[in-house]
Design a protein around this motif. Structure first.
Motif, PDB file in Angstrom:
ATOM      1  N   GLY A  67       0.814  -1.216   0.000  1.00 46.38           N
ATOM      2  CA  GLY A  67       0.000   0.000   0.000  1.00 46.38           C
ATOM      3  C   GLY A  67       0.843   1.258   0.000  1.00 46.38           C
ATOM      4  O   GLY A  67       0.531   2.240  -0.686  1.00 46.38           O
ATOM      5  N   SER A  68       1.942   1.239   0.759  1.00 47.71           N
ATOM      6  CA  SER A  68       2.841   2.399   0.773  1.00 47.71           C
ATOM      7  C   SER A  68       3.466   2.619  -0.598  1.00 47.71           C
ATOM      8  O   SER A  68       3.553   3.759  -1.079  1.00 47.71           O
ATOM      9  CB  SER A  68       3.950   2.197   1.818  1.00 47.71           C
ATOM     10  N   PHE A  69       3.908   1.536  -1.232  1.00 46.84           N
ATOM     11  CA  PHE A  69       4.495   1.663  -2.569  1.00 46.84           C
ATOM     12  C   PHE A  69       3.492   2.262  -3.542  1.00 46.84           C
ATOM     13  O   PHE A  69       3.819   3.189  -4.299  1.00 46.84           O
ATOM     14  CB  PHE A  69       4.965   0.295  -3.075  1.00 46.84           C
ATOM     15  N   TYR A  70       2.261   1.751  -3.532  1.00 42.39           N
ATOM     16  CA  TYR A  70       1.260   2.206  -4.498  1.00 42.39           C
ATOM     17  C   TYR A  70       0.960   3.695  -4.338  1.00 42.39           C
ATOM     18  O   TYR A  70       0.918   4.435  -5.330  1.00 42.39           O
ATOM     19  CB  TYR A  70      -0.045   1.416  -4.335  1.00 42.39           C
ATOM     20  N   ILE A  71       0.748   4.145  -3.096  1.00 44.79           N
ATOM     21  CA  ILE A  71       0.373   5.551  -2.915  1.00 44.79           C
ATOM     22  C   ILE A  71       1.552   6.473  -3.159  1.00 44.79           C
ATOM     23  O   ILE A  71       1.403   7.551  -3.743  1.00 44.79           O
ATOM     24  CB  ILE A  71      -0.259   5.790  -1.520  1.00 44.79           C
TER      25      ILE A  71
END
Length: 259
Positions: A122-126
């Motif tokens: 999730g951190s990578f995507y955002i």
């Protein structure tokens, strides 16, 4: 002093805890608009509405976006909704995370998968989605703050699935600082110590463990969400305009207290 005057701030996992404290502190320090992400279940729906009301009373504009941060489509939706409303994103606080405490030897693989998907994927995507917006907006640039953890540096018996994700967020911020500096984008990590939030409420309900943790800190107290939001606002502001690739440990002296 308005440290983030007229800035547009995006916060994931904003309905409670550290994310909520960041939203309120950003408004206090002059942010003009907030893009507030939350999970979207019945509990967070109520929480985000009260936060929205509080923020709007202070004069800031708000867009709320529900969705599972582990789904890459949620990050696209967050950026699209934010830029449609406000035209740009100046600051990202990648905060959404979970920590379901579990024994390592008997941990279901589904627990590992879900923790990694929310915290690291999730951190990578955002970060990727917002960084592309920051690169392409005019003027380009911005500040990205990843909420890592003291757990990126130390181990935990019931956190063998959690600590690797927080180490990954720290590493992600370091590499993104290198990758994004040429676009005027700064990337830094905050490493909270033990902060009294819903994520560890059950763990800290054990009075012996709570007392032990308090006594381990130099300041002799658990952290509160607003102990983290102040440093976050600093990293978002121009006071930190030459700070990138850094990690700031905010733990009340827990890490250094070996005796």
């Amino acid at each position: 002093m308005a440290l983030v005057a007229n800035k547009v701030i995006c916060i994931t996992g904003s309905s409670r805890g550290i994310g909520r404290a960041c939203a309120l502190d950003f408004v206090k320090h002059g942010a003009s608009a907030l893009i507030l992400h939350y999970l979207g279940d019945s509990e967070t729906e109520q929480e985000i509405q009260t936060l929205r009301d509080e923020v709007e009373r202070e004069g800031a504009q708000v867009v709320t976006v529900a969705g599972d941060i582990a789904d890459a489509a949620t990050s696209i939706k967050i950026v699209e909704a934010g830029t449609k409303a406000f035209g740009r994103i100046d600051v990202l606080v990648s905060n959404a995370g979970i920590c379901p405490f579990a024994e390592f030897l008997t941990m279901p693989h589904a627990t590992w998968e879900r923790t990694r998907q929310v915290n690291l994927d999730g951190s990578f995507y955002i970060v990727q989605a917002v960084a592309n917006q920051m690169k392409n907006q005019s003027p380009p640039g911005g500040s990205i703050i990843g909420i890592s953890s003291i757990s990126a540096l130390v181990g935990g018996e019931l956190q063998c699935h959690y600590t690797p994700t927080k180490a990954g967020i720290l590493s992600l911020m370091q590499s993104c600082a290198v990758a994004l500096g040429k676009h005027g984008i700064r990337a830094n990590a905050i490493l909270p110590g033990t902060i009294a939030t819903d994520i560890n409420k059950e763990d800290l309900a054990d009075e012996k463990k709570r007392e032990y943790t308090v006594n381990r800190t130099v300041l002799k107290r658990l952290g509160a969400p607003d102990d983290i939001s102040g440093p976050v606002v600093f990293l978002a502001s121009d006071l930190a305009k030459y700070v990138t690739g850094a990690s700031l440990l905010v733990d009340g002296g827990l890490f250094v207290n070996l005796q």
